[in-house]
Every structure is written in structure tokens, then in C-alpha cells.
Design an enzyme around this catalytic site. Structure first.
Site, PDB file in Angstrom:
ATOM      1  N   LYS A 125       4.435   4.912 -15.269  1.00  0.00           N
ATOM      2  CA  LYS A 125       4.187   3.571 -14.599  1.00  0.00           C
ATOM      3  C   LYS A 125       4.173   2.125 -15.574  1.00  0.00           C
ATOM      4  O   LYS A 125       3.140   2.669 -16.560  1.00  0.00           O
ATOM      5  CB  LYS A 125       2.696   3.312 -13.824  1.00  0.00           C
ATOM      6  CG  LYS A 125       3.303   2.157 -12.740  1.00  0.00           C
ATOM      7  CD  LYS A 125       1.969   2.133 -12.231  1.00  0.00           C
ATOM      8  CE  LYS A 125       1.528   1.937 -11.216  1.00  0.00           C
ATOM      9  NZ  LYS A 125       0.110   1.667 -10.577  1.00  0.00           N
TER      10      LYS A 125
HETATM   11  C1  E4P Z   1      -0.588  -0.488  -8.085  1.00  0.00           C
HETATM   12  O1  E4P Z   1       0.429   0.302  -8.104  1.00  0.00           O
HETATM   13  C2  E4P Z   1      -1.338  -0.708  -8.150  1.00  0.00           C
HETATM   14  O2  E4P Z   1      -2.520  -0.458  -9.049  1.00  0.00           O
HETATM   15  C3  E4P Z   1      -2.661  -1.526  -7.098  1.00  0.00           C
HETATM   16  O3  E4P Z   1      -1.765  -2.147  -5.760  1.00  0.00           O
HETATM   17  C4  E4P Z   1      -3.193  -2.605  -7.810  1.00  0.00           C
HETATM   18  O4  E4P Z   1      -4.422  -3.191  -6.328  1.00  0.00           O
HETATM   19  P1  E4P Z   1      -5.588  -4.227  -6.365  1.00  0.00           P
HETATM   20  O5  E4P Z   1      -4.793  -5.478  -7.023  1.00  0.00           O
HETATM   21  O6  E4P Z   1      -6.170  -3.817  -5.602  1.00  0.00           O
HETATM   22  O7  E4P Z   1      -5.920  -3.882  -8.253  1.00  0.00           O
END
Ligand code: E4P
Length: 216
Positions: free
Chosen positions: A83
Site C-alpha cells: 500500500k
Molecule cells: C483503507 O484502505 C483505508 O485505510 C481506510 O478505509 C480508511 O478509512 P477511514 O477514513 O475510516 O480511516
């Protein structure tokens, strides 16, 4: 639509996998921090629970360091997806890692132009954050529609992974638009299964069943 669980909580992941709901998992540094354990320890255990793409995020922000870190993460397990934040150096790292056959999930995407560049760099997944856009008084799902249309127009292979999901309506909208995948917190996965009429209907059936003779 593929469903990923957006969690680093092993109990949640086990339960969602047991429901048959989960095709993959996304983590981020904030989710890992909640566990009190190292990213490596948590991700290794997720790999034991779930046979599907599992995103582990780099912490570097410079191209060279992201590439080194991404290669190291990819060696942890065959299912690791690296990621990478959607910054200029991140796009360069995506290009390099893609050329090496390493899968990437480009995160913190908030605009169609960012998504276009991620696809050009060869990202496996793009993660547009719908909930955080909603929080900023901008319709997050409009971004998903735009990205899906742009990718379809040109046949980009990058998969749209709807992220920052906050409620079941986000999931329904993502599926209606035709996003390839949606990463969902466990609480929302549970909400997907819930309907009050199911619970009240079941309670009535069980009550009525008490009135009939037992099966021979
Ligand atoms: C996923 O890849 C993201 O890190 C996550 O969905 C972020 O979500 P949030 O905005 O609720 O922290």
C-alpha cells in the site's frame, strides 16, 4: 463486487471470514497501531486466517525508501499487496514495483486525476476515500463514479477499491456503480447482514414453533 475487510483486528477478521464475506483485507498504520503489535506480526497472522490480497502500508515517503520497503513487505507472503500513498514519489514507487511484478494498492486518493495517474503507473488497486470526502462536505461517491468511468473509457486494469466506507449505503452505491471492490470495517459488514424485519420475523416463527408438536 469483492469485499475486503478494513481491519487489523484478528477476531473481527476471523468472524468476517467465517461469514464467507471476505475476499481480502486492508490495513493501515492507524489500524495496526490499535492492536499494539508490530505490522509484521499482525500481517503474518492475517495471512494465516485469510487467503486473499492483504494490503500492508509502507511508512517511507521517499521513492528509494518506498521501493526498498515495498520489496521487503512483498517478501513477507505471496498475498501481500504493498500500500503506497498517492504522492509523487509514491507513483514512481508504484511504477517500479509494478515492473517487478509486485502488487500495489494506491491509498489516500481524493481526486480523479490522482486515480488516472495511479492507473498510468500500473497500480493494482486504487483506494478512493469516500467517507473522508463526505466528512469534508464533498460527495465521496461522485468520485467513485468518475474513476470507474475513466478507467472503463480507456480499459485500465487498475481495480477500484472503495475505501473509508462508513455505512451500508456506501456499499450499495459502490456495487451499483460497479466498483471492483469495497473495503469495509467489520461493524459495517455486520450491518450489511442486519434487517429488523428478519429479527422480528424469526422471533415470531420461533414463538409459533413452540405451539406445534415436536418432530417425531
Ligand atoms: C483503507 O484502505 C483505508 O485505510 C481506510 O478505509 C480508511 O478509512 P477511514 O477514513 O475510516 O480511516
Amino acid at each position: 463486487m469483492k469485499i475486503f475487510i478494513d481491519s487489523a483486528d484478528l477476531g473481527e477478521i476471523r468472524e468476517a471470514v467465517a461469514m464467507g464475506a471476505v475476499d481480502g483485507c486492508t490495513t493501515n498504520p492507524s489500524l495496526i497501531a490499535k492492536t499494539g503489535k508490530s505490522q509484521r506480526e499482525i500481517v503474518a497472522q492475517i495471512c494465516e486466517i485469510l487467503d486473499g490480497p492483504i494490503s500492508a502500508e509502507v511508512l517511507s515517503t521517499k521513492y528509494d525508501e518506498m521501493v526498498v520497503e515495498g520489496r521487503a513487505l512483498a517478501k513477507w507472503h505471496k498475498n501481500i499487496v504493498v500500500k503506497i500513498p498517492l504522492i509523487q514519489d509514491g507513483l514512481k514507487a508504484v511504477r517500479t514495483l509494478t515492473q517487478e511484478g509486485i502488487k500495489t494498492n494506491v491509498t489516500l486518493c481524493f481526486s480523479p486525476t490522482q486515480a488516472l495517474l495511479a492507473a498510468k503507473a500500473g497500480a493494482t488497486y486504487i483506494s478512493p476515500f469516500v467517507g473522508r470526502l463526505d466528512d469534508a462536505a464533498t460527495e465521496g461517491m461522485d468520485l467513485i463514479e468518475k474513476i470507474v468511468r475513466i478507467y472503463e473509457n480507456y480499459g485500465y486494469q487498475t481495480e477500484v477499491l472503495v475505501a473509508s466506507v462508513r455505512h451500508p449505503v456506501h456499499v450499495v452505491q459502490a456495487a451499483e456503480i460497479g466498483a471492483g471492490a469495497c473495503t469495509i470495517p467489520f461493524k459495517v459488514i455486520q450491518q450489511l447482514a442486519y434487517h429488523p424485519l428478519t429479527d422480528s420475523g424469526l422471533a415470531k416463527f420461533l414463538e409459533d414453533a413452540k405451539k406445534t408438536p415436536k418432530n417425531g
